[in-house]
Design a protein around this motif. Structure first.
Motif, PDB file in Angstrom:
ATOM      1  N   LEU A 140       0.888  -1.278   0.097  1.00 38.97           N
ATOM      2  CA  LEU A 140      -0.053   0.043  -0.089  1.00 38.97           C
ATOM      3  C   LEU A 140       0.988   1.210  -0.045  1.00 38.97           C
ATOM      4  N   PRO A 141       0.576   2.070  -0.869  1.00 37.39           N
ATOM      5  CA  PRO A 141       1.394   3.441  -0.802  1.00 37.39           C
ATOM      6  C   PRO A 141       1.034   4.337   0.430  1.00 37.39           C
ATOM      7  N   VAL A 142       2.099   4.964   0.887  1.00 45.26           N
ATOM      8  CA  VAL A 142       1.960   5.643   2.028  1.00 45.26           C
ATOM      9  C   VAL A 142       0.575   6.609   2.155  1.00 45.26           C
ATOM     10  N   GLY A 143       0.493   7.483   0.897  1.00 40.03           N
ATOM     11  CA  GLY A 143      -0.597   8.386   0.857  1.00 40.03           C
ATOM     12  C   GLY A 143      -1.909   7.475   1.198  1.00 40.03           C
ATOM     13  N   THR A 144      -2.082   6.218   0.734  1.00 32.45           N
ATOM     14  CA  THR A 144      -3.276   5.495   0.863  1.00 32.45           C
ATOM     15  C   THR A 144      -3.343   4.914   2.314  1.00 32.45           C
ATOM     16  N   VAL A 145      -2.388   4.758   2.867  1.00 33.36           N
ATOM     17  CA  VAL A 145      -2.499   4.346   4.473  1.00 33.36           C
ATOM     18  C   VAL A 145      -2.982   5.386   5.211  1.00 33.36           C
ATOM     19  N   ILE A 146      -2.293   6.734   5.012  1.00 29.77           N
ATOM     20  CA  ILE A 146      -2.759   7.761   5.754  1.00 29.77           C
ATOM     21  C   ILE A 146      -4.123   8.122   5.432  1.00 29.77           C
ATOM     22  N   ARG A 147      -4.666   8.013   4.297  1.00 34.91           N
ATOM     23  CA  ARG A 147      -6.059   8.564   3.996  1.00 34.91           C
ATOM     24  C   ARG A 147      -7.212   7.177   4.358  1.00 34.91           C
ATOM     25  N   LEU A 148      -6.569   6.137   4.530  1.00 33.96           N
ATOM     26  CA  LEU A 148      -7.606   5.164   4.979  1.00 33.96           C
ATOM     27  C   LEU A 148      -7.566   5.073   6.585  1.00 33.96           C
ATOM     28  N   LEU A 149      -6.600   5.636   7.312  1.00 33.76           N
ATOM     29  CA  LEU A 149      -6.577   5.832   8.950  1.00 33.76           C
ATOM     30  C   LEU A 149      -7.025   7.196   9.137  1.00 33.76           C
TER      31      LEU A 149
END
Length: 248
Positions: free
Chosen positions: A38-47
């Motif tokens: 998972l890209p870091v940007g996706t992780v931040i948006r999911l959390l």
């Protein structure tokens, strides 16, 4: 389509209120391994930005609020904030697949269909200098059905052992006994076997806990907090204060 629930069998030390390890099948291990892609940007948006540890949430918000005027003509904020995940991820039991970042790739050509392809509709065709904004279908490689092709990362014939800190290894009777000795488990009666379901909510909690804790399974399924003791010196006297709370 992958199931929205994945079952997991936990071995719990009821005295210590801790998950010793989980007996996991292919679906759960594929989910864990896919977190690494998972890209870091996706992780931040999911959390969500507010629940992120550290300053990455602030960095994400900086891009969100930045005017497009300050970006290069061939760049967009979505490319940073909503990066595409690998196409192969669509075959995995992600539990997070409702997110739009899991959508497949899109490709474009110019209106004259010159032999150039772009993944951004703002690109200019080198032949006619027109915007390459004519969408063309992306055809994924068709898979031939095979008993040996299960998709994902690991083989389904092997049962895996997932430790509380997400160490993954093939399961065996010998390794299970060795772990009981490692954790100094002397009373077998204190052990409890519990089957739990991992859905989207638990998947998000697990993703968050994996960034913050060394006792991930206990945190998610037993509600254990990452806690410690802090000694404060007030007026020259040491005061013991409890601190913790993974989800606070």
């Amino acid at each position: 389509m992958a199931s929205s629930k994945v079952s997991l069998k936990l071995l719990i030390d009821t005295k210590g209120n801790k998950v010793l390890f989980a007996e996991a099948g292919k679906d759960f291990v594929d989910f864990l391994f896919n977190l690494l892609s998972l890209p870091v940007g996706t992780v931040i948006r999911l959390l969500t930005k507010k629940s992120m540890v550290g300053s990455l949430g602030n960095l994400y918000e900086s891009v969100e609020t930045l005017s497009e005027t300050y970006l290069q003509p061939n760049q967009s904020k979505d490319a940073i904030l909503k990066p595409k995940t690998p196409i192969s991820a669509s075959d995995l039991p992600l539990l997070l697949s409702a997110d739009e970042t899991m959508i497949g790739k899109k490709f474009y050509m110019c209106p004259s269909f010159h032999r150039n392809v772009a993944d951004d509709p703002r690109a200019a065709c080198p032949n006619c200098n027109c915007y390459m904004n004519t969408k063309i279908p992306y055809i994924a490689l068709a898979k031939v059905a095979s008993s040996d092709d299960e998709g994902g990362y690991v083989k389904g014939v092997v049962t895996n052992m997932v430790m509380d800190d997400l160490v993954v290894k093939p399961m065996s009777t010998i390794s299970s006994i060795a772990l009981l000795q490692k954790f100094s488990v002397k009373e077998v009666g204190a052990l409890e076997e519990r089957v739990v379901d991992l859905g989207m909510d638990e998947g998000l909690k697990l993703l968050k806990a994996s960034l913050q804790s060394k006792t991930v399974l206990s945190s998610v399924f037993l509600g254990n907090m990452v806690a410690g003791t802090l000694w404060l010196h007030l007026g020259g006297n040491p005061v013991r204060k409890f601190w913790g709370g993974l989800w606070g």
